[in-house]
Scaffold this motif. Structure first.
Motif, PDB file in Angstrom:
ATOM      1  N   ASP A   1       0.845  -1.189   0.000  1.00  0.00           N
ATOM      2  CA  ASP A   1       0.000   0.000   0.000  1.00  0.00           C
ATOM      3  C   ASP A   1       0.884   1.243   0.000  1.00  0.00           C
ATOM      4  O   ASP A   1       1.786   1.362   0.831  1.00  0.00           O
ATOM      5  CB  ASP A   1      -0.891  -0.003   1.248  1.00  0.00           C
TER       6      ASP A   1
ATOM      7  N   HIS B   1       0.263   4.017   1.046  1.00  0.00           N
ATOM      8  CA  HIS B   1       0.112   4.736   2.313  1.00  0.00           C
ATOM      9  C   HIS B   1       1.224   4.372   3.296  1.00  0.00           C
ATOM     10  O   HIS B   1       1.497   5.113   4.235  1.00  0.00           O
ATOM     11  CB  HIS B   1      -1.238   4.401   2.967  1.00  0.00           C
ATOM     12  N   ASP B   2       1.840   3.195   3.087  1.00  0.00           N
ATOM     13  CA  ASP B   2       2.855   2.715   4.028  1.00  0.00           C
ATOM     14  C   ASP B   2       4.199   3.408   3.868  1.00  0.00           C
ATOM     15  O   ASP B   2       5.094   3.214   4.692  1.00  0.00           O
ATOM     16  CB  ASP B   2       3.054   1.206   3.853  1.00  0.00           C
TER      17      ASP B   2
ATOM     18  N   ARG C   1      -0.973   2.497  -9.639  1.00  0.00           N
ATOM     19  CA  ARG C   1      -1.225   2.563  -8.196  1.00  0.00           C
ATOM     20  C   ARG C   1      -1.247   4.002  -7.713  1.00  0.00           C
ATOM     21  O   ARG C   1      -2.131   4.404  -6.938  1.00  0.00           O
ATOM     22  CB  ARG C   1      -0.150   1.794  -7.432  1.00  0.00           C
TER      23      ARG C   1
ATOM     24  N   VAL D   1      -4.668   6.775  -6.352  1.00  0.00           N
ATOM     25  CA  VAL D   1      -4.829   7.388  -5.024  1.00  0.00           C
ATOM     26  C   VAL D   1      -4.524   8.879  -5.012  1.00  0.00           C
ATOM     27  O   VAL D   1      -4.677   9.524  -3.972  1.00  0.00           O
ATOM     28  CB  VAL D   1      -3.938   6.680  -3.971  1.00  0.00           C
TER      29      VAL D   1
ATOM     30  N   PRO E   1      -8.119   0.020  -8.610  1.00  0.00           N
ATOM     31  CA  PRO E   1      -8.450  -0.671  -7.349  1.00  0.00           C
ATOM     32  C   PRO E   1      -9.497  -1.763  -7.530  1.00  0.00           C
ATOM     33  O   PRO E   1      -9.453  -2.779  -6.838  1.00  0.00           O
ATOM     34  CB  PRO E   1      -8.952   0.458  -6.436  1.00  0.00           C
TER      35      PRO E   1
ATOM     36  N   ALA F   1      -8.384  -6.058  -2.323  1.00  0.00           N
ATOM     37  CA  ALA F   1      -7.687  -6.619  -1.169  1.00  0.00           C
ATOM     38  C   ALA F   1      -7.877  -8.135  -1.132  1.00  0.00           C
ATOM     39  O   ALA F   1      -8.755  -8.684  -1.810  1.00  0.00           O
ATOM     40  CB  ALA F   1      -8.217  -5.988   0.116  1.00  0.00           C
TER      41      ALA F   1
END
Length: 220
Positions: free
Chosen positions: A35, A37-38, A114, A118, A178, A183
Motif C-alpha cells: 500500500d 500509504h505505508d 497505483r 490514489v 483498485p 484486497a
C-alpha cells in the motif's frame, strides 16, 4: 539499515544527487510495500541512510515524494506510449489502435497505476501550493503532448478533442485499478464462480472503456 551521517549537500549537483537518491529509494520501497500509504518519511530516511531532517530539506512530506515519483512515471509511460503508437499494425491510425496502445502501456506500469488511483484522495494532501502548482503543470504538459501524439496518429481528430478525451479517461483509470486489484479477502470472494460478473480485468476493461469514450466522441 542503519542511518549514516550524511554531510550536508552544498553544491547544486550534490543536492540533485541527494534528491535523486531519495526518489530512487522511494521507488524501490514502493515495489515492496503493498500500500502506498505505508511509505512514510521515517522509512524513507532509514532506507536512504539519511536523517529525517535531511529528507525534509528536499521534500516536505511523503506525499510530495510520491507526487514527484508520479510525474516521473508519467513521463516514462508517455515515452512508451509514443513508441507503441508508432508501431506498424493493421489498425494504426484508428481509435482501436489508440485504445490498445493507451491501455497496454498503462497496464505495463503498475506503479504508475497505483499512484494515479490514489492521487485525488491521498497524494493531493499535505503538500504546499507551490509544489501542487508544479505537479499540475507537469500533468497538463504530459496531457497536451499525449493529445498531440494521438492527433499525429489520427490527424482527422484535433489535439484539442483528444485532450478532452484524456480528461474523461483519467477517472476511468483511477476507478478501474483498485477494482481490478482488490484486497486479499475481496479477491478471494470474487474468485467464486457465482461472483464472476463482479471481476474486473484492468487492461481489458480499460481498453473497452476507452473505446466507448472514443466512439462516443468521434464516431459519426
Amino acid at each position: 539499515m542503519a542511518t549514516s551521517t550524511y554531510l550536508r549537500a552544498r553544491s547544486d549537483e550534490q543536492k540533485e544527487d541527494r534528491r535523486r537518491h531519495l526518489l530512487d529509494t522511494a521507488k524501490l520501497l514502493l515495489l515492496e510495500v503493498p500500500d502506498v500509504h505505508d511509505l512514510g518519511i521515517n522509512e524513507l530516511a532509514r532506507c536512504a541512510q539519511m536523517t529525517k531532517s535531511n529528507v525534509y530539506r528536499y521534500f516536505e512530506s511523503s506525499e510530495a515524494v510520491l507526487l514527484t515519483v508520479l510525474v516521473e512515471e508519467f513521463k516514462i509511460w508517455h515515452t512508451e506510449l509514443r513508441a507503441a503508437l508508432s508501431r506498424e499494425t493493421r489498425r494504426r491510425g484508428t481509435i482501436e489502435h489508440i485504445a490498445r496502445a493507451f491501455s497496454a502501456t498503462l497496464a505495463a506500469r503498475p506503479l504508475l497505476c497505483r499512484l494515479v488511483s490514489v492521487f485525488p484522495s491521498l497524494l493531493e494532501r499535505n503538500v504546499s501550493a507551490e509544489r501542487m502548482v508544479g505537479f499540475k503543470h507537469g500533468l497538463l504538459g504530459i496531457r497536451k503532448e499525449t493529445a498531440l501524439d494521438f492527433h499525429n496518429c489520427m490527424p482527422s481528430i484535433s489535439a484539442c478533442a483528444f485532450e478532452k478525451f484524456i480528461h474523461q479517461a483519467l477517472p476511468l483509470l483511477i476507478g478501474l485499478w483498485p477494482l481490478s486489484n482488490p484486497a486479499k479477502i475481496a479477491a478471494e470472494v470474487v474468485a467464486r464462480p457465482d461472483l464472476a460478473a463482479l471481476r474486473y480485468d484492468f487492461q481489458h476493461d480499460l481498453e473497452a472503456g476507452l473505446l466507448m469514450l472514443l466512439r462516443g466522441r468521434f464516431s459519426e
